[in-house]
Design an enzyme around this catalytic site. Structure first.
Site, PDB file in Angstrom:
ATOM      1  N   CYS A   1       0.804  -1.219   0.000  1.00  0.00           N
ATOM      2  CA  CYS A   1       0.000   0.000   0.000  1.00  0.00           C
ATOM      3  C   CYS A   1       0.838   1.270   0.000  1.00  0.00           C
ATOM      4  CB  CYS A   1      -0.954  -0.034   1.188  1.00  0.00           C
ATOM      5  SG  CYS A   1      -1.743  -1.647   1.306  1.00  0.00           S
TER       6      CYS A   1
ATOM      7  N   HIS B   1      -2.957   8.202   5.466  1.00  0.00           N
ATOM      8  CA  HIS B   1      -3.086   6.842   4.929  1.00  0.00           C
ATOM      9  C   HIS B   1      -4.390   6.223   5.415  1.00  0.00           C
ATOM     10  CE1 HIS B   1      -2.174   2.775   3.721  1.00  0.00           C
ATOM     11  NE2 HIS B   1      -2.324   2.356   4.960  1.00  0.00           N
TER      12      HIS B   1
ATOM     13  N   GLU C   1      -1.255   5.954  13.138  1.00  0.00           N
ATOM     14  CA  GLU C   1      -0.923   7.131  12.334  1.00  0.00           C
ATOM     15  C   GLU C   1      -1.252   8.418  13.095  1.00  0.00           C
ATOM     16  OE1 GLU C   1      -2.883   7.262   8.565  1.00  0.00           O
ATOM     17  OE2 GLU C   1      -1.598   8.863   7.781  1.00  0.00           O
TER      18      GLU C   1
ATOM     19  N   LYS D   1      -9.834   7.893   1.764  1.00  0.00           N
ATOM     20  CA  LYS D   1     -10.192   6.469   1.605  1.00  0.00           C
ATOM     21  C   LYS D   1     -11.633   6.214   2.046  1.00  0.00           C
ATOM     22  CE  LYS D   1      -5.637   4.259   1.777  1.00  0.00           C
ATOM     23  NZ  LYS D   1      -4.699   5.350   2.076  1.00  0.00           N
TER      24      LYS D   1
ATOM     25  N   HIS E   1      -9.720   1.721  -0.339  1.00  0.00           N
ATOM     26  CA  HIS E   1      -8.271   1.574  -0.226  1.00  0.00           C
ATOM     27  C   HIS E   1      -7.755   0.922  -1.501  1.00  0.00           C
ATOM     28  CE1 HIS E   1      -4.312   0.881   0.972  1.00  0.00           C
ATOM     29  NE2 HIS E   1      -4.459  -0.041   1.909  1.00  0.00           N
TER      30      HIS E   1
ATOM     31  N   PHE F   1       2.294  -3.105   3.873  1.00  0.00           N
ATOM     32  CA  PHE F   1       2.689  -4.352   4.553  1.00  0.00           C
ATOM     33  C   PHE F   1       4.186  -4.381   4.751  1.00  0.00           C
ATOM     34  CE2 PHE F   1      -1.314  -5.792   4.903  1.00  0.00           C
ATOM     35  CZ  PHE F   1      -1.833  -6.719   4.003  1.00  0.00           C
TER      36      PHE F   1
END
Lengths: 118, 418
Positions: free
Chosen positions: B174, B312, B323, B343, B348, B407
């Site tokens: 991502c 994010h 975050e 998002k 996403h 990831f």
């Protein structure tokens, strides 16, 4: 080698070969039902034609057994695509070594007639 | 004197629109791109929602049978090596080239490169491997494998658009296309390229979505008016989105000399890793925090100069709060920048997210508004002291930081400004 095709099988053939002209689809259906090797030339030409650019289609329509395959401008990946469809249509397997021996249109069609004729 | 980097073109094939105009309308009207995906219900998946692209029908196995929206065409010789993500990417590239006003010689030349990010195609991987194992490799389309692997996007676009400069595929999940923006920036900064296309693209179907349900990362909700809900106290997972986003990064002097429209300047970027877990972020957002700090340093920015952070935040319980903690550490509590997550509207986009959100960030700068974080009914208490953007703000952000985390704990922060 008579075999009756179900409606689903016929529909699948029309779907899988929908970019070939109708005469080719009919020839494939008849071949699957009768195993008649005289259908092979029409099937071979029809499947090859479907993958050719318009200029090369004109060349194919006027081609004889002696016409070299290079005149049809078939590059190697497209040749593999043609082989996939021929294998499925005629229920045969075409080995890579055999492919390498094809120089003319006649080579291809004669090979297919032999393989499909059983 | 350091070379500067401009964003001069955008291409968008997304859940909220297939053009800049459509995307802007969706953002202004706070219109979600998320909806129940029929294939998920048909196959009995445990999740329902997705941010799918509209106007494309890629259900057929044979790519020639796909339906593309009017005005788009992909030559057969290229289509046959594509899975849907590459087709979306190809169409978005076409848009971006027109948007940037680039000539053929500028697209195809040694000083123009392409950095791409896609996870490949689970669907096409499964299909060709299944045929290979059941019927033998000679019954598989010869291009089945290049259509499916993770590099398919760069392979197809570099060939299709005759890219002669740098070509690269990036696999940081991502964070991938955010890494694309960052490394594209560096290539131009160091004079190795003058123009870089940054492309992110993903499929959006049962095969690309349901594996994330195996991780229990997807919201089970059926209602896009409720979920996904980044920063909301009730958040319970994200929705997968697909499509493609393209940014044209161009050396500023060159862009100005040819009279290009400059959306915004890319000011700099930062990257840092959590070194913590394969799938979960470090709980205090260590990596994304250091990525943001590095981004500010590399951009020559003071914290107070940042108007808006496009977070994010995907809508997962663990990710969003990590975050937030990082943002509070770097920017302080109270008086910091506006923080929002698009998002909530787009879903996403996985490998596509970095590029898409960079595009939305520069659009915010150029068009003069900050998109909302929809579905935010009750902010998580951890957000106290952070200015969350709940509704569209009709004020132009001057500097935007866009975050992406992937990831493995890979984190990127990009800075854009005017």
């Amino acid at each position: 080698m008579a075999k009756t095709l179900t409606d689903e099988e016929i529909a699948a053939i029309r779907r899988n070969y929908k970019r070939c002209d109708e005469a080719t689809q009919e020839a494939i259906i008849r071949f699957r039902q009768t195993g008649d090797a005289t259908e092979v030339e029409a099937i071979g030409r029809g499947i090859i034609r479907r993958y050719l650019k318009p200029e090369a289609q004109v060349a194919l329509d006027g081609a004889s057994a002696e016409t070299p395959l290079t005149a049809l401008q078939v590059e190697s990946l497209t040749m593999l695509e043609i082989v996939l469809d021929l294998q499925d249509a005629l229920n045969i397997t075409i080995a890579d070594e055999e492919l390498r021996r094809f120089a003319t249109l006649g080579d291809v069609l004669a090979y297919l007639r032999t393989k499909a004729g059983g | 004197m350091a070379r500067r980097v401009a964003v001069t073109g955008l291409g968008l094939i997304t859940s909220i629109g297939n053009s800049k105009a459509e995307v802007l309308a969706s953002l202004r009207e706070n219109r979600t791109g998320i909806a129940p995906l029929a294939e998920l219900a048909e196959r009995g998946a445990p999740v329902s929602l997705a941010g799918a692209v509209k106007g494309f029908d890629t259900a057929e196995e044979r790519q020639e049978d796909w339906m593309l929206p009017e005005g788009y065409a992909i030559p057969r010789e290229l289509l046959r090596s594509m899975s849907p993500n590459a087709a979306y990417g190809y169409c978005a590239m076409g848009q971006a080239i027109v948007d940037a006003g680039l000539e053929a010689g500028e697209v195809s030349g040694p000083q123009t490169g392409l950095l791409a990010a896609s996870g490949g195609s689970m669907r096409y991987t499964y299909s060709y491997l299944r045929t290979m194992s059941e019927r033998g490799i000679h019954r598989v389309h010869p291009l089945g494998m290049p259509a499916a692997i993770a590099g398919t996007l760069n392979m197809n676009l570099v060939a299709g658009y005759k890219i002669k400069g740098v070509s690269l595929g990036i696999s940081t999940a991502c964070a991938s296309s955010a890494h694309g923006c960052g490394y594209g920036f560096d290539l131009i900064r160091h004079g190795r390229q003058d123009i870089v296309f940054v492309v992110g693209a993903e499929d959006c179907d049962y095969w690309s979505i349901v594996p994330f349900a195996g991780l229990r990362a997807i919201t089970p909700s059926k209602d896009p008016g409720v979920r996904p809900s980044p920063f909301d106290v009730g958040r319970d997972g994200f929705c997968v989105a697909g499509g493609a986003a393209v940014l044209v990064l161009e050396e500023m002097g060159r862009a100005e000399a040819r009279g290009a429209r400059v959306y915004a300047e890319m000011l700099g970027w930062g990257e840092a890793s959590d070194g913590y877990s394969v799938v979960a972020p470090e709980p205090d957002g260590d990596g994304i925090g250091r990525a943001m700090e590095q981004c500010l340093r590399s951009s020559g920015l003071e914290r107070r100069e940042v108007s808006y952070i496009n977070a994010h935040a995907t809508g997962t319980p663990v990710g969003d709060v990590a975050e937030l903690r990082a943002i509070q550490r770097v920017f302080g509590r109270g008086g910091g920048p506006a923080v929002g997550s698009t998002k909530a509207l787009t879903g996403h986009g996985l490998s596509l997210a970095g590029a898409l959100e960079a595009a939305l960030s520069v659009l915010a700068i150029r068009e003069g508004f900050i998109p909302a974080t929809t579905n935010l009914r009750e902010p998580d208490p951890a957000a106290e002291g952070t200015d969350l953007v709940r509704d569209v703000r009709w004020e132009a952000p001057r500097v935007v930081v866009s975050n992406s985390s992937g990831f493995g704990g890979s984190n990127v922060a990009l800075a854009f400004g005017r």
